[in-house]
Design a protein around this motif. Structure first.
Motif, PDB file in Angstrom:
ATOM      1  N   ASP A  82      32.074  55.190  26.087  1.00 37.26           N
ATOM      2  CA  ASP A  82      32.300  56.236  27.075  1.00 37.26           C
ATOM      3  C   ASP A  82      33.798  56.322  27.392  1.00 37.26           C
ATOM      4  N   GLU A  84      35.325  57.291  29.922  1.00 35.46           N
ATOM      5  CA  GLU A  84      35.628  56.855  31.287  1.00 35.46           C
ATOM      6  C   GLU A  84      35.917  55.352  31.333  1.00 35.46           C
ATOM      7  N   LYS A  85      35.215  54.588  30.497  1.00 37.00           N
ATOM      8  CA  LYS A  85      35.429  53.142  30.469  1.00 37.00           C
ATOM      9  C   LYS A  85      36.746  52.787  29.798  1.00 37.00           C
ATOM     10  N   LYS A  87      39.496  54.394  30.191  1.00 38.94           N
ATOM     11  CA  LYS A  87      40.629  54.705  31.075  1.00 38.94           C
ATOM     12  C   LYS A  87      41.251  53.450  31.673  1.00 38.94           C
ATOM     13  N   ASP A  88      40.458  52.375  31.800  1.00 39.09           N
ATOM     14  CA  ASP A  88      40.978  51.127  32.357  1.00 39.09           C
ATOM     15  C   ASP A  88      42.058  50.508  31.477  1.00 39.09           C
ATOM     16  N   LEU A 135      38.755  65.227  28.673  1.00 44.53           N
ATOM     17  CA  LEU A 135      39.707  64.474  29.488  1.00 44.53           C
ATOM     18  C   LEU A 135      40.961  65.320  29.731  1.00 44.53           C
TER      19      LEU A 135
END
Length: 139
Positions: A82, A84-85, A87-88, A135
């Motif tokens: 994903d 979103e994961k 982005k870290d 994104l």
């Protein structure tokens, strides 16, 4: 005198049986039933070794692997994470922290990736590629 002949005969029969049943069908029985795809070079080389020593069993090994589809790589084997994961792993300056990225990939995919390898080629993405994943550029 009979024992060496039986031993040699047994080894010869075992060798021929392994070649006749074909390498791909033995090593990857889950690949059977495929029609086409990319050929697995390791299986092709193992089948070719059979050609070097015994022509007929080598041809049979190729025929069995192509017929059963065991010589082809598994189709559709992909790994996705994903976004979103991920982005870290991106810092405030827009640079990617390879250690964080490697930890995320190992946790999500269960595999280790050598992101610190000097042969790794990193390329910069574009705004269009980010938009394709939904994104927004944040740098």
């Amino acid at each position: 005198m009979r024992v060496p002949f039986r031993l040699i005969g047994g080894v010869l029969v075992a060798t021929l049986l392994t070649q006749v049943t074909a390498c791909g069908s033995i090593f990857y029985p889950d690949r059977r039933g495929q029609i086409d795809g990319k050929i697995d070079p390791a299986i092709a080389v193992l089948d070719a070794v059979g050609l070097l020593f015994y022509i007929i069993p080598g041809l049979i090994a190729f025929a069995v692997d192509f017929t059963t589809g065991a010589i082809y790589f598994e189709p559709g084997k992909t790994a996705q994470v994903d976004p979103e994961k991920l982005k870290d792993a991106v810092g405030v300056d827009g640079k990617i922290d390879n250690r964080k990225l490697q930890t995320i990939l190992e946790h999500e995919l269960g595999r280790s990736f050598p992101l610190d390898d000097p042969r790794l080629i990193q390329s910069k993405g574009s705004a269009q590629q980010l938009a394709m994943f939904g994104l927004q550029p944040a740098a």
